[in-house]
Design a protein around this motif. Structure first.
Motif, PDB file in Angstrom:
ATOM      1  N   GLY A  83       0.797  -1.224   0.000  1.00  0.00           N
ATOM      2  CA  GLY A  83       0.000   0.000   0.000  1.00  0.00           C
ATOM      3  C   GLY A  83       0.830   1.274   0.000  1.00  0.00           C
TER       4      GLY A  83
ATOM      5  N   THR B   4       8.678   7.286   2.695  1.00  0.00           N
ATOM      6  CA  THR B   4       8.331   8.054   3.903  1.00  0.00           C
ATOM      7  C   THR B   4       7.234   7.350   4.695  1.00  0.00           C
ATOM      8  N   PHE B   5       6.294   6.718   3.988  1.00  0.00           N
ATOM      9  CA  PHE B   5       5.142   6.108   4.657  1.00  0.00           C
ATOM     10  C   PHE B   5       5.237   4.584   4.717  1.00  0.00           C
TER      11      PHE B   5
ATOM     12  N   LEU C  80      12.883  11.391   7.091  1.00  0.00           N
ATOM     13  CA  LEU C  80      12.956  12.809   6.700  1.00  0.00           C
ATOM     14  C   LEU C  80      13.168  13.622   7.967  1.00  0.00           C
TER      15      LEU C  80
ATOM     16  N   VAL D 177       4.150  17.789 -14.659  1.00  0.00           N
ATOM     17  CA  VAL D 177       3.335  18.960 -14.307  1.00  0.00           C
ATOM     18  C   VAL D 177       4.106  20.237 -14.636  1.00  0.00           C
ATOM     19  N   PHE D 178       5.389  20.266 -14.257  1.00  0.00           N
ATOM     20  CA  PHE D 178       6.207  21.451 -14.551  1.00  0.00           C
ATOM     21  C   PHE D 178       6.327  21.676 -16.042  1.00  0.00           C
TER      22      PHE D 178
ATOM     23  N   ALA E  71       3.229  23.197 -17.401  1.00  0.00           N
ATOM     24  CA  ALA E  71       3.160  24.609 -16.979  1.00  0.00           C
ATOM     25  C   ALA E  71       4.135  25.463 -17.772  1.00  0.00           C
TER      26      ALA E  71
ATOM     27  N   THR F 161      17.232  23.262  -6.129  1.00  0.00           N
ATOM     28  CA  THR F 161      16.542  22.183  -5.413  1.00  0.00           C
ATOM     29  C   THR F 161      15.093  22.129  -5.861  1.00  0.00           C
ATOM     30  N   SER F 162      14.519  20.941  -5.748  1.00  0.00           N
ATOM     31  CA  SER F 162      13.111  20.789  -6.094  1.00  0.00           C
ATOM     32  C   SER F 162      12.608  19.513  -5.433  1.00  0.00           C
ATOM     33  N   ILE F 163      11.369  19.188  -5.727  1.00  0.00           N
ATOM     34  CA  ILE F 163      10.801  17.932  -5.221  1.00  0.00           C
ATOM     35  C   ILE F 163      10.390  17.077  -6.404  1.00  0.00           C
TER      36      ILE F 163
ATOM     37  N   GLY G  26       5.378  11.724  -7.279  1.00  0.00           N
ATOM     38  CA  GLY G  26       4.399  11.122  -8.173  1.00  0.00           C
ATOM     39  C   GLY G  26       3.050  11.787  -8.054  1.00  0.00           C
ATOM     40  N   GLY G  27       2.959  12.722  -7.081  1.00  0.00           N
ATOM     41  CA  GLY G  27       1.713  13.483  -6.966  1.00  0.00           C
ATOM     42  C   GLY G  27       0.675  12.836  -6.083  1.00  0.00           C
ATOM     43  N   GLN G  28       1.012  11.748  -5.382  1.00  0.00           N
ATOM     44  CA  GLN G  28       0.020  11.100  -4.535  1.00  0.00           C
ATOM     45  C   GLN G  28       0.479  11.093  -3.090  1.00  0.00           C
TER      46      GLN G  28
ATOM     47  N   SER H 207      13.038  15.216  -2.051  1.00  0.00           N
ATOM     48  CA  SER H 207      13.687  16.487  -2.298  1.00  0.00           C
ATOM     49  C   SER H 207      14.974  16.191  -3.054  1.00  0.00           C
TER      50      SER H 207
END
Lengths: 472, 460
Positions: free
Chosen positions: B97, B102-103, B146, B324-325, B328, B404-406, B409-411, B416
């Protein structure tokens, strides 16, 4: 709307500058039109003479102003959110050293000014009022250092994050949902922009244990409406799958993709897990993710931080206390380079581009009208008046196109598209503020002025004898 | 309602763009053919004579192109980081899942409980232990945390924080082989993962135990700049979250690991209250095909449920934020291009109205309408080319800059990353092409006007 404009004018430097420029342009324009109507009409007629050029310049300015309004809406919102507020100062308490912040349920009992039942509901007195929490860490009766802090029942909120999917084993944008598990009484008053939520909805949440509030986009993506029931298979609380009933919709805007559930329902589910499995869930003592407190001002915040970060009852884990703006700022730190690039590279470049387009158009216009300007001089118009004529034409095009472009941005994004749909961190969409009208007028006028300085000085210094000798 | 108004407008604009580009192609091709055509010298001379207008118009193109190059270079840098992090054949295994480390929370994996065919697919290395040669699985157990790191204490009591990625690994030799990470300087940590060093705050005799860490090249630069240094070297003491650490080594550049701090897993589990749990494990198979089969089998294990995928798939998902970037950026580029197009249209209209007599003479000399059209369209494209090339040159100055950026996957979750802007042909090409398209579209309607001028009327 006027409150928003006033607040922006009081706190936002760029909006203040834009407001002053807009007022100056409008004031000067209206005064000039009133005092010298013939000159003003001459400006309008000159613009009408070459309609193609005027339209092209107008459109180019409008498109670029539209783009900057779009970009600045996002930048402005983020800066506003990460700026410390003088009033409504909110404090976030989280685990000190790691992300995600995970704190035990006992911390709810320490940090809440209101007594909380074991099931996660507020404890009430026989007369229905909320019962004071005798263990509240910031109660002066428990801690003399907390004198003057004054945190009431409406100044506290806790968040637990429960996430999952409506389809077992499958996690997609269309099936994923993340809930804030909260005590319903905390929703209004502590959650930004949820003050307009009807009291009936809060009562419904209290009376419906499995009730939830969903945002507009979340309802659409899950294909649900108010009254529907659905099941969520958890992502972060393994084997704690829950069913929900949608009791209401969250207001449109920043909560479009959000969901709120009852903290008591969530608590009971974890208790149920213990009773079924005869052991605590691995996340049992890690369920609280954020605690919010509202304090009077920055000094009180500093005092609260000093008490909480060193308190013997708050050791496992230790916590950090930061302002809402600072907490959000930390999350946005990874986007800092992007935002700085947009603010200091993209926006100035577009403004220069606008000035160049206008400079080009006005230069061409002045070059073509040299004879006309020589004639005006012969007729008695002073060089200054001719310069004002050129500047005025340019400012008229710039100010009107800027205003209309920002108005179009407000209408298109706020009315038709539900905000600028661009996800940064946990901000799903951005609403164009009404003060964008000032930005538009200011940008259009300022770039028009800068772009037409040189052409207007050229127009001013047209030599009659030179022009007519060429004509002859 | 807005939709029905805008659709015909978009269709008309799209048609204009297509016809303009088609005509521009023809004009350019024409200019290279040995046919009778308006000499290119004529257009070049006009650009030279009206150099101020040419310069101002070209500058607008320069700005648009330069901005596009810089923005695309940023996204390209992000893609490079995520793509270079993925090793073909590696399988990353998370908790069932979880889509992000991180999770994710899993027990220490016992390879012996995996099916035989899975065990056979995992590559091994040979090591010498106690004088004996031992074959060990290339399986890296990792705990990912993190850390909320204080950058500096402000005078008003507010603190600036950033998130630092810490990764605890059990066996540096195996993990470095699995992730193809090598050290630029220093060494990996000792068996205990801690070291005794002189107390920086105490007397010269006092010693403290500090965590030994290996830094990614990107995070090493960032932490160095926090301390006012140019770079961090082995032996330097640095505070990371609650830990005083000593730099044992610095990695060579390697994708997203360049943004991470690595240390001994047991130390990190203890400091951050992770018990004996891990976030993930990564195993090496022969190739992505084998890796995909292993991942599918690991998802169906009876002993513990996992979410497994090849690293190639995993990092491809993290490119969601890049997509996404990218959308944009192209949207912003298109809007800026409209401004540029309108600017060059203005210039060309003015040029044509000033050169009406020239056009009349050209027609009288026998040049056809189409040749006039091509000539003026070429002039517009030349302005765009000059501006576009200058823009690419300006954009190239940003090549290699750190940002720097992140990557996400958007979920939920995300990494970083410290990246370097990459300005190459894949970035400059599309930007220059956009400039040329702007020139073609902007010059098309004025050129049509020029084409329609009647010789005698223009000479009157």
């Amino acid at each position: 709307m006027f409150d928003t404009i006033l607040r922006e004018l009081q706190t936002n430097f760029i909006t203040q500058v834009a407001f002053v420029i807009s007022l100056a342009v409008l004031g000067i324009g209206i005064t000039y039109a009133a005092l010298k109507p013939r000159m003003f009409l001459l400006m309008v007629k000159n613009l009408r003479r070459n309609l193609v050029r005027t339209t092209l310049t107008f459109l180019a300015t409008a498109v670029l102003v539209f783009m900057i309004v779009m970009i600045w809406t996002v930048i402005n919102f983020i800066e506003d959110t990460t700026r410390d507020k003088a009033a409504d100062f909110k404090v976030i308490i989280t685990e000190r050293w790691t992300i995600p912040s995970q704190m035990p349920p006992s911390y709810a009992n320490i940090f809440s000014p209101v007594a909380i039942n074991p099931d996660g509901t507020y404890r009430t007195n026989p007369d229905g009022s909320l019962q004071k929490n005798p263990s509240f860490i910031l109660d002066p009766e428990n801690n003399p250092d907390a004198k003057g802090i004054d945190i009431g029942s409406k100044d506290f909120m806790l968040w637990c994050f429960y996430g999952g999917s409506t389809e077992k084993g499958k996690f997609s944008r269309e099936s994923i949902v993340f809930f804030f598990a909260m005590i319903p009484d905390q929703i209004k008053g502590m959650m930004a922009e949820l003050d307009t939520l009807p009291d009936e909805l809060i009562d419904k949440m209290k009376k419906t244990p499995d009730g939830c509030l969903l945002g507009k986009e979340k309802l659409e993506s899950l294909n649900l409406k108010v009254g529907d029931s659905f099941r969520v298979y958890s992502l972060n609380y393994k084997d704690v799958d829950l069913s929900f009933t949608v009791v209401g919709k969250l207001p449109e805007g920043r909560y479009n993709t959000s969901a709120i559930m009852n903290y008591s329902y969530f608590n009971n589910a974890l208790d149920q897990y213990y009773q079924t499995n005869k052991r605590y869930h691995p996340m049992h003592d890690k369920r609280i993710n954020l605690i919010w407190l509202r304090v009077r001002d920055k000094d009180t915040f500093a005092k609260v931080g000093q008490i909480l970060e060193n308190h013997p009852q708050v050791k496992t884990p230790t916590v950090k206390v930061e302002s809402e703006s600072s907490g959000i700022g930390a999350f946005l730190d990874a986007y800092k380079d992007i935002l700085n690039g947009v603010k200091y590279l993209l926006v100035p470049a577009v403004l220069i581009s606008m000035a160049l387009v206008i400079a080009n158009a006005i230069s061409i216009s002045v070059r073509e009208r040299r004879t006309e300007m020589a004639v005006l001089k012969v007729l008695g118009y002073r060089p200054g008046q001719i310069m004002n004529l050129v500047l005025g034409e340019s400012l008229l095009v710039g100010a009107v196109s800027g205003f209309l472009a920002s108005l179009a941005a407000i209408v298109i994004f706020n009315v038709f598209l539900g905000g600028i749909q661009f996800q940064i961190a946990f901000f799903p969409a951005f609403t164009v503020p009404p003060t964008a009208l000032f930005w538009g007028i200011a940008m259009g006028s300022a770039t028009a002025f800068l772009g037409s300085i040189v052409p207007s000085l050229t127009a001013r210094s047209v030599k009659v004898s030179e022009v007519f000798s060429k004509v002859a | 309602m807005l939709f029905y108004i805008l659709i015909p407008l978009f269709v008309a604009l799209a048609l204009l763009v297509v016809v303009s580009i088609g005509t521009a192609f023809t004009a350019v091709a024409f200019s290279f053919m040995p046919f009778h055509k308006v000499p290119l010298r004529y257009n070049l001379r006009n650009l030279q004579v009206r150099w101020k207008t040419t310069l101002v118009t070209a500058l607008a193109f320069t700005l648009v192109t330069a901005l596009l190059v810089i923005m695309l270079a940023f996204v390209r840098g992000m893609d490079r980081v995520t793509q270079s992090s993925a090793i073909p054949g590696n399988v990353i295994v998370l908790a069932d899942g979880a889509t992000d480390e991180t999770f994710s929370n899993i027990a220490n994996p016992s390879v012996q409980l995996f099916p035989d065919d899975v065990q056979k697919s995992i590559q091994k290395i040979t090591r010498t232990q106690g004088g004996k040669k031992v074959r060990e699985f290339l399986l890296s157990r990792e705990v990912y945390v993190l850390v909320s790191h204080i950058v500096k204490q402000h005078d008003d009591g507010g603190r600036k924080r950033r998130f630092i990625q810490m990764r605890g690994i059990s066996d540096p030799e195996i993990s470095s082989q699995v992730h193809e990470v090598s050290l630029a300087s220093g060494s990996w940590w000792s068996a205990s993962g801690v070291r005794s060093v002189p107390d920086p705050a105490g007397s010269s005799d006092a010693k403290i135990e500090v965590l030994e860490v290996v830094l990614g090249d990107g995070i090493a630069r960032i932490l160095a700049s926090d301390l006012g240094k140019k770079e961090l070297a082995p032996g330097d003491i640095v505070q990371i979250g609650p830990n005083t650490c000593v730099v044992a080594g610095v990695m060579n550049p390697k994708g997203s690991y360049g943004s991470e701090v690595w240390g001994r897993d047991t130390q990190i589990q203890q400091i951050f209250n992770r018990g004996n749990r891990f976030s993930s494990f990564v195993l090496r198979t022969a190739d992505d095909e084998t890796g995909a089969e292993v991942a599918a089998k690991l998802k169906k294990l009876a002993s513990e449920k996992y979410n497994a995928s090849t690293e190639t798939e995993y990092y491809k998902r993290l490119e969601g934020s890049s997509s996404v970037f990218r959308v944009a950026i192209w949207f912003l580029g298109a809007v800026m291009a409209v401004g540029g197009v309108l600017g060059v249209t203005n210039t060309m209209f003015a040029a044509i109205s000033q050169r009406a007599k020239d056009i009349g003479v050209l027609r009288l000399l026998g040049y056809t309408r189409f040749q006039i059209l091509c000539s003026f369209l070429m002039e517009s494209i030349l302005i765009a080319l000059i501006g576009g090339i200058l823009g690419c040159a300006v954009g190239y100055l940003f090549n290699g800059m750190t940002a720097t950026s992140i990557a996400s996957g958007g979920q939920g979750g995300g990494k970083s990353v410290v990246l370097q802007l990459v300005v190459d042909l894949a970035v400059m090409g599309p930007a220059l092409l956009l400039a040329l398209v702007m020139g073609a579209v902007g010059g098309f309607i004025p050129s049509i006007n020029a084409m329609r001028l009647r010789p005698l009327e223009s000479l009157r």
